[in-house]
Design a protein around this motif. Structure first.
Motif, PDB file in Angstrom:
ATOM      1  N   LEU A 177       0.821  -1.214   0.000  1.00 46.45           N
ATOM      2  CA  LEU A 177       0.000   0.000   0.000  1.00 46.45           C
ATOM      3  C   LEU A 177       0.856   1.267   0.000  1.00 46.45           C
ATOM      4  N   VAL A 178       1.932   1.293   0.787  1.00 41.42           N
ATOM      5  CA  VAL A 178       2.766   2.504   0.819  1.00 41.42           C
ATOM      6  C   VAL A 178       3.547   2.661  -0.480  1.00 41.42           C
ATOM      7  N   ILE A 182       3.569   6.042  -2.780  1.00 38.68           N
ATOM      8  CA  ILE A 182       4.750   6.703  -3.336  1.00 38.68           C
ATOM      9  C   ILE A 182       4.635   6.806  -4.852  1.00 38.68           C
ATOM     10  N   ALA A 183       4.215   5.709  -5.492  1.00 37.56           N
ATOM     11  CA  ALA A 183       4.127   5.688  -6.957  1.00 37.56           C
ATOM     12  C   ALA A 183       3.117   6.715  -7.476  1.00 37.56           C
ATOM     13  N   THR A 184       1.952   6.773  -6.845  1.00 39.08           N
ATOM     14  CA  THR A 184       0.923   7.705  -7.323  1.00 39.08           C
ATOM     15  C   THR A 184       1.294   9.153  -7.032  1.00 39.08           C
ATOM     16  N   SER A 185       2.114   9.385  -6.002  1.00 39.92           N
ATOM     17  CA  SER A 185       2.484  10.762  -5.661  1.00 39.92           C
ATOM     18  C   SER A 185       3.299  11.424  -6.765  1.00 39.92           C
ATOM     19  N   PHE A 186       3.981  10.624  -7.597  1.00 39.53           N
ATOM     20  CA  PHE A 186       4.770  11.185  -8.697  1.00 39.53           C
ATOM     21  C   PHE A 186       3.888  11.799  -9.779  1.00 39.53           C
ATOM     22  N   PHE A 187       2.610  11.443  -9.777  1.00 37.13           N
ATOM     23  CA  PHE A 187       1.690  11.990 -10.780  1.00 37.13           C
ATOM     24  C   PHE A 187       0.980  13.252 -10.291  1.00 37.13           C
ATOM     25  N   LEU A 188       1.271  13.654  -9.053  1.00 33.79           N
ATOM     26  CA  LEU A 188       0.681  14.876  -8.509  1.00 33.79           C
ATOM     27  C   LEU A 188       1.365  16.106  -9.075  1.00 33.79           C
ATOM     28  N   ASN A 189       0.587  17.088  -9.446  1.00 34.99           N
ATOM     29  CA  ASN A 189       1.141  18.376  -9.865  1.00 34.99           C
ATOM     30  C   ASN A 189       1.180  19.289  -8.645  1.00 34.99           C
TER      31      ASN A 189
END
Length: 408
Positions: A177-178, A182-189
């Motif tokens: 889950l963590v 981390i992986a999805t946070s790279f797609f945050l603008n």
């Protein structure tokens, strides 16, 4: 209504931050319902010490929230969010190397601090992402991620234990889950979010020690009311299983939080936009009244139908009050102090949820469960009166001035 259509809510940032919030809370609840048993089985500790292993997380969370409000003012949302996510990831992974009870207790405290940091940061970022004209609706949808995690987390934790009979299965699942977080946070603008607030040190008010450096005064009234409502609800959260065994409704009790969550999920899409269009009072007053009515039914439940009906009513009442209260906590606050407002709300709210089981637990031998739960009804009524005195009158005046109460 045209304005609402022009301002998008379900943006990529909104979805990603909501997903990360969901996963963080999912990890929290999985461990909350299993870690005490882990302490007993792994380290052969007393149940009282196992309770400390579980509850010290809440203390850490309060510390994390307290320092995060100030951190967001000084560092900005972007850096605080990244720091919180890294800390939460490291402390989640550290369960694999906790080789004695003292280390486990220390880890639980640190994990709680990191959880307080990341959850306050996500709450602040989401407040900056949501268009101001859709704040009630947006906060309502965002808080549904927490509702889902609250319902699913305990279920997954217990299911993993039953399926694998090893606590390491929970630690492995939480690691996955963590990694997703981390992986999805790279797609945050995050740059576009961070530019909405000043990230430097605020004016003179942040120099030296001041309560205003850690608490947003404008958010205190509604946050204190959330504390009282959370206190009233905390008994259900902590003593449901004992109460169900006493009144012989264990089977129906296993569905309580599921029904509670479904009732919130079905009504949040209505109450959030209603607040934006008509003001907070039109939601808060019925919500607290329903919460009180649901608590009466809960305290008198003698059949499964009565119990699950109370779960539905409490979900509609207390569940919707929570999201509206969070939206009110950041309403009218300067953008650079949204982090402080968010942390103020969560700090007081967590105090209510955390102190409730300790204080109410001492009353159980004196009152019994039914009387204890019924005694929470006056607390809810007092919350309603305080809401009108501290917040509701101002909300009504504002709604009249803006014409919200005159809308068709």
């Amino acid at each position: 209504m045209d304005i609402l259509k022009k301002e998008p809510l379900w943006t990529k940032n909104f979805i990603i931050v909501s997903l990360i919030n969901f996963l963080v809370i999912l990890i929290f609840y999985q461990l909350m319902v299993t870690i005490a048993e882990y302490a007993v089985d792994e380290y052969h500790t007393a149940t009282s010490t196992a309770g400390l292993v579980s509850s010290i997380f809440i203390i850490g969370s309060l510390i994390g929230r307290l320092i995060t409000g100030r951190g967001i003012v000084s560092l900005g949302s972007k850096k605080t969010f990244k720091i919180g996510l890294v800390l939460f990831t490291l402390t989640t992974l550290a369960y694999f190397i906790a080789n004695n009870l003292a280390v486990l207790i220390g880890l639980r405290l640190l994990h709680g601090i990191s959880s307080g940091v990341i959850s306050t940061a996500t709450g602040t970022v989401i407040a900056q992402i949501i268009p101001s004209s859709r704040r009630g609706e947006g906060i309502g949808y965002f808080s549904m991620s927490a509702v889902l995690a609250t319902a699913i987390g305990p279920f997954i934790g217990i299911l993993l234990l039953q399926s694998f009979e090893q606590f390491s299965a929970i630690f492995v699942f939480n690691t996955i889950l963590v990694v997703i977080c981390i992986a999805t946070s790279f797609f945050l603008n995050m740059d576009s979010v961070n530019n909405k607030v000043s990230t430097g040190q605020a004016p003179d008010e942040t120099k030296g020690f001041s309560v205003a450096n850690y608490i947003e005064p404008k958010a205190v009234p509604i946050s204190f009311i959330a504390l009282m409502a959370g206190f009233a609800y905390s008994g259900i959260m902590s003593f449901l299983s004992f109460y169900m065994a006493e009144i012989d409704l264990v089977e129906a009790g296993s569905l309580f939080f599921l029904v509670y969550s479904i009732s919130i999920l079905l009504t949040r899409p209505i109450t959030g936009p209603l607040m934006d269009r008509k003001g907070a009072n039109i939601v808060v007053f019925p919500a607290l009244i329903l919460f009180a009515a649901g608590m009466v039914l809960f305290s008198e439940a003698s059949t499964g139908v009565m119990l699950l009906a109370s779960a539905c009513i409490i979900g509609i009442g207390y569940g919707n009050f929570n999201s509206i209260a969070q939206a009110l906590a950041i309403k009218g606050v300067e953008p650079r102090r949204m982090g402080l407002a968010t942390s103020t709300y969560y700090i007081l709210y967590d105090i209510g949820l955390g102190a409730g089981p300790f204080l109410l637990g001492a009353l159980v031998p004196l009152m019994g469960y039914r009387s204890l739960f019924f005694s929470m009804v006056p607390v809810i009524i007092i919350s309603l009166i305080l809401y009108w005195a501290l917040v509701g009158r101002r909300e009504r005046k504002e709604a009249l001035q803006t014409g919200k109460l005159m809308q068709d």
